[in-house]
Design a protein around this motif. Structure first.
Motif, PDB file in Angstrom:
ATOM      1  N   VAL A 115     -32.723   2.814  53.479  1.00  0.00           N
ATOM      2  CA  VAL A 115     -32.815   4.126  54.138  1.00  0.00           C
ATOM      3  C   VAL A 115     -33.377   5.169  53.174  1.00  0.00           C
ATOM      4  CG1 VAL A 115     -31.019   3.675  55.833  1.00  0.00           C
ATOM      5  CG2 VAL A 115     -30.374   4.645  53.622  1.00  0.00           C
ATOM      6  N   ASN A 116     -33.055   5.036  51.870  1.00  0.00           N
ATOM      7  CA  ASN A 116     -33.642   5.947  50.886  1.00  0.00           C
ATOM      8  C   ASN A 116     -35.142   5.718  50.770  1.00  0.00           C
ATOM      9  OD1 ASN A 116     -31.136   7.008  50.371  1.00  0.00           O
ATOM     10  ND2 ASN A 116     -30.812   5.872  48.479  1.00  0.00           N
ATOM     11  N   SER A 117     -35.541   4.448  50.740  1.00  0.00           N
ATOM     12  CA  SER A 117     -36.956   4.113  50.610  1.00  0.00           C
ATOM     13  C   SER A 117     -37.757   4.631  51.793  1.00  0.00           C
ATOM     14  CB  SER A 117     -37.124   2.595  50.493  1.00  0.00           C
ATOM     15  OG  SER A 117     -38.477   2.232  50.430  1.00  0.00           O
ATOM     16  N   ILE A 118     -37.224   4.453  52.993  1.00  0.00           N
ATOM     17  CA  ILE A 118     -37.896   4.941  54.201  1.00  0.00           C
ATOM     18  C   ILE A 118     -38.041   6.461  54.153  1.00  0.00           C
ATOM     19  CG2 ILE A 118     -37.654   5.193  56.712  1.00  0.00           C
ATOM     20  CD1 ILE A 118     -36.224   2.430  56.646  1.00  0.00           C
ATOM     21  N   SER A 119     -37.004   7.130  53.676  1.00  0.00           N
ATOM     22  CA  SER A 119     -37.042   8.592  53.587  1.00  0.00           C
ATOM     23  C   SER A 119     -38.054   9.063  52.552  1.00  0.00           C
ATOM     24  CB  SER A 119     -35.643   9.125  53.231  1.00  0.00           C
ATOM     25  OG  SER A 119     -34.703   8.783  54.220  1.00  0.00           O
ATOM     26  N   PHE A 120     -37.984   8.511  51.347  1.00  0.00           N
ATOM     27  CA  PHE A 120     -38.879   8.935  50.272  1.00  0.00           C
ATOM     28  C   PHE A 120     -40.349   8.722  50.646  1.00  0.00           C
ATOM     29  CE2 PHE A 120     -35.249   7.991  47.162  1.00  0.00           C
ATOM     30  CZ  PHE A 120     -34.855   9.329  47.133  1.00  0.00           C
ATOM     31  N   ASN A 121     -40.605   7.676  51.419  1.00  0.00           N
ATOM     32  CA  ASN A 121     -41.982   7.348  51.785  1.00  0.00           C
ATOM     33  C   ASN A 121     -42.624   8.424  52.654  1.00  0.00           C
ATOM     34  OD1 ASN A 121     -44.069   5.160  51.624  1.00  0.00           O
ATOM     35  ND2 ASN A 121     -43.879   5.231  53.854  1.00  0.00           N
ATOM     36  N   VAL A 180     -31.828  -0.967  66.882  1.00  0.00           N
ATOM     37  CA  VAL A 180     -32.937  -0.732  67.824  1.00  0.00           C
ATOM     38  C   VAL A 180     -33.750   0.488  67.381  1.00  0.00           C
ATOM     39  CG1 VAL A 180     -33.528  -0.139  70.196  1.00  0.00           C
ATOM     40  CG2 VAL A 180     -31.703  -1.806  69.734  1.00  0.00           C
ATOM     41  N   PHE A 181     -33.045   1.553  66.992  1.00  0.00           N
ATOM     42  CA  PHE A 181     -33.705   2.794  66.584  1.00  0.00           C
ATOM     43  C   PHE A 181     -34.590   2.596  65.352  1.00  0.00           C
ATOM     44  CE2 PHE A 181     -33.494   6.739  63.972  1.00  0.00           C
ATOM     45  CZ  PHE A 181     -34.234   7.562  64.812  1.00  0.00           C
ATOM     46  N   SER A 182     -34.188   1.700  64.443  1.00  0.00           N
ATOM     47  CA  SER A 182     -34.919   1.486  63.197  1.00  0.00           C
ATOM     48  C   SER A 182     -36.375   1.084  63.435  1.00  0.00           C
ATOM     49  CB  SER A 182     -34.221   0.406  62.353  1.00  0.00           C
ATOM     50  OG  SER A 182     -32.953   0.838  61.937  1.00  0.00           O
ATOM     51  N   PHE A 183     -36.630   0.345  64.513  1.00  0.00           N
ATOM     52  CA  PHE A 183     -37.992  -0.101  64.796  1.00  0.00           C
ATOM     53  C   PHE A 183     -38.907   1.044  65.245  1.00  0.00           C
ATOM     54  CE2 PHE A 183     -35.542  -4.016  65.109  1.00  0.00           C
ATOM     55  CZ  PHE A 183     -36.338  -4.896  64.375  1.00  0.00           C
ATOM     56  N   THR A 184     -38.310   2.219  65.525  1.00  0.00           N
ATOM     57  CA  THR A 184     -39.107   3.391  65.897  1.00  0.00           C
ATOM     58  C   THR A 184     -39.357   4.308  64.709  1.00  0.00           C
ATOM     59  OG1 THR A 184     -37.243   4.866  66.440  1.00  0.00           O
ATOM     60  CG2 THR A 184     -37.952   3.305  68.138  1.00  0.00           C
ATOM     61  N   LEU A 185     -38.790   3.975  63.552  1.00  0.00           N
ATOM     62  CA  LEU A 185     -38.932   4.830  62.372  1.00  0.00           C
ATOM     63  C   LEU A 185     -40.345   4.735  61.804  1.00  0.00           C
ATOM     64  CD1 LEU A 185     -35.518   4.036  60.647  1.00  0.00           C
ATOM     65  CD2 LEU A 185     -36.197   6.227  61.666  1.00  0.00           C
ATOM     66  N   PRO A 186     -40.754   5.745  61.019  1.00  0.00           N
ATOM     67  CA  PRO A 186     -42.099   5.715  60.416  1.00  0.00           C
ATOM     68  C   PRO A 186     -42.301   4.458  59.580  1.00  0.00           C
ATOM     69  CG  PRO A 186     -41.091   7.874  60.147  1.00  0.00           C
ATOM     70  CD  PRO A 186     -40.024   6.975  60.684  1.00  0.00           C
ATOM     71  N   ALA A 187     -43.520   3.958  59.591  1.00  0.00           N
ATOM     72  CA  ALA A 187     -43.838   2.722  58.868  1.00  0.00           C
ATOM     73  C   ALA A 187     -43.654   2.903  57.368  1.00  0.00           C
ATOM     74  CB  ALA A 187     -45.274   2.305  59.173  1.00  0.00           C
ATOM     75  N   THR A 188     -42.983   1.919  56.770  1.00  0.00           N
ATOM     76  CA  THR A 188     -42.778   1.912  55.318  1.00  0.00           C
ATOM     77  C   THR A 188     -43.187   0.538  54.810  1.00  0.00           C
ATOM     78  OG1 THR A 188     -40.893   3.396  55.656  1.00  0.00           O
ATOM     79  CG2 THR A 188     -41.127   2.401  53.462  1.00  0.00           C
TER      80      THR A 188
END
Length: 411
Positions: A115-121, A180-188
């Motif tokens: 979750v940190n990696s997805i955010s920082f990206n 399910v929601f994770s698959f809608t998150l910005p691409a990392t």
């Protein structure tokens, strides 16, 4: 970072820590009340966090960083985690419960990095933007605790009716939603090339062992491992302790610790810049000792204020030591060992230190067992208080005053 992305990342953090807070705080109480687990078994259950922290670098370093998008790994883990949470909900004895929990924590601990990696990206300036996203994780943890007490699952009546098992069902549902929601998150996408060779020393942060040549950092490093021993007592014993002595809405009251964590996070930059690293760490270790003394002499009646103050000290204990320690580690590591050093200190504290602490907490709690389920809590809490004082004296005696350059936003 756009407002829409900020909202999505904040919701991700909220759900991530809501899932964890749904069961982690009350697990000790649940195991004792619902599965008749012994103190050593409860400590074994909590040690799965440490085992997960030790194994996490392999999963993140070998898989997420090299082959797959981080948001997809996050989604798969939480979908599988939802199934495992449901199996924990249906478990009827500890022998069936433990291996499922172990499998879950081996999967879950890497998600804290994901979750940190997805955010920082998605951030142009993480130093300014990350704290406003990460704080929603703490809010999610608080919300889970308040809900548990609102439903009275942790009340004496709720415990007698076995309602605390619903925490696992709540965690399963929220994990499913997050999956399910994770698959809608910005691409990392993965940053490392799959063809690049992976060094075990890099995954575990062992390259950063060179930092231990600095005497001051070596003293800090050893103190960090040792202070995690009394920290484990809080995570493992606080909920069973408050429930056993008859504190109402105990899980909701324990969210005071997370609220104080947010407040002291805001105060940390001012304190850190004014008093320096040594005094900041000393205040944190002193707060640890005071908290356990308050627990030892507090009760559910006239002395309940001691318990509430002890819980509120969690913000100082955690922020002033661990966040300051991350800043101190970053300052010593430099660019060469920046990532390795953070991995090493995490492995040493949440892995080795707390593994020892959970084991010790289980042995000591069992030693002060009165009858079948009651405990001599005053004697139990004075032991981590004493350990905290010993670590404090060790650190104060050998750590020399040191000036380090601090970032504008240590959170």
């Amino acid at each position: 970072m756009s407002l829409l992305i900020r909202i999505r990342l904040s919701l991700m953090m909220f759900l991530e820590f809501f899932v964890w807070g749904s069961w982690y705080v009350t697990m000790g109480t649940f195991l004792g009340a619902n599965l008749a687990a012994k103190d050593q078994e409860i400590s074994l259950a909590f040690s799965t966090q440490s085992l997960g922290a030790i194994i996490a670098p392999f999963l993140v370093g070998l898989i997420a960083d090299r082959y797959f998008h981080a948001q997809r790994i996050l989604g798969v883990i939480h979908l599988v985690g939802a199934g495992l949470m449901y199996l924990l909900y249906t478990s009827s004895d500890f022998s069936a419960f433990f291996p499922i929990l172990l499998a879950y924590m081996i999967l879950f601990m890497p998600t804290l990095a994901l979750v940190n990696s997805i955010s920082f990206n998605q951030m142009k300036d993480p130093a300014k933007e990350f704290s406003t996203v990460r704080v929603w994780g703490t809010i999610g943890w608080i919300a889970a605790g308040i809900l548990i007490s609102s439903f009275a699952w942790d009340s004496q009546e709720g415990l007698s009716n076995g309602l605390l098992e619903n925490t696992w069902l709540m965690a399963a549902i929220m994990s499913l939603i997050l999956g399910v929601f994770s698959f809608t998150l910005p691409a990392t996408p993965p940053k490392a090339k799959s063809s690049e060779k992976v060094k075990l020393s890099e995954l575990l942060g062992l390259d950063a062992l060179a930092l231990l040549k600095n005497k001051n950092y070596a003293i800090f490093f050893l103190s960090s491992v040792l202070i995690c021993i009394p920290l484990a007592f809080y995570y493992q014993n606080a909920s069973p302790f408050l429930t056993e002595i008859g504190v109402e809405n105990s899980t909701g009251k324990m969210t005071i610790g997370q609220i104080s964590e947010v407040l002291f996070m805001l105060a940390l930059p001012i304190f850190f810049s004014r008093f320096g690293i040594k005094k900041t760490l000393i205040v944190a270790m002193l707060a640890w000792a005071v908290r356990y003394v308050f627990f030892a002499f507090g009760d559910a009646n006239e002395g309940v204020w001691l318990l509430l103050v002890g819980i509120a000290l969690h913000g100082i204990c955690y922020d002033f030591f661990f966040v300051s320690g991350q800043i101190y580690t970053d300052a010593h590591a430099g660019e060469k060992f920046k990532s390795s050093a953070q991995g090493l200190i995490t492995l040493a504290t949440y892995g080795v230190g707390m593994l020892i602490g959970f084991w010790a907490a289980g042995q000591i709690s069992n030693n002060f067992l009165i009858g079948d389920r009651m405990h001599d809590w005053q004697s139990i809490w004075l032991i981590p208080a004493g350990i905290s004082v010993i670590v404090l004296l060790f650190f104060t005696s050998f750590f020399k005053k040191e000036e380090i350059k601090t970032p504008n936003n240590p959170s």
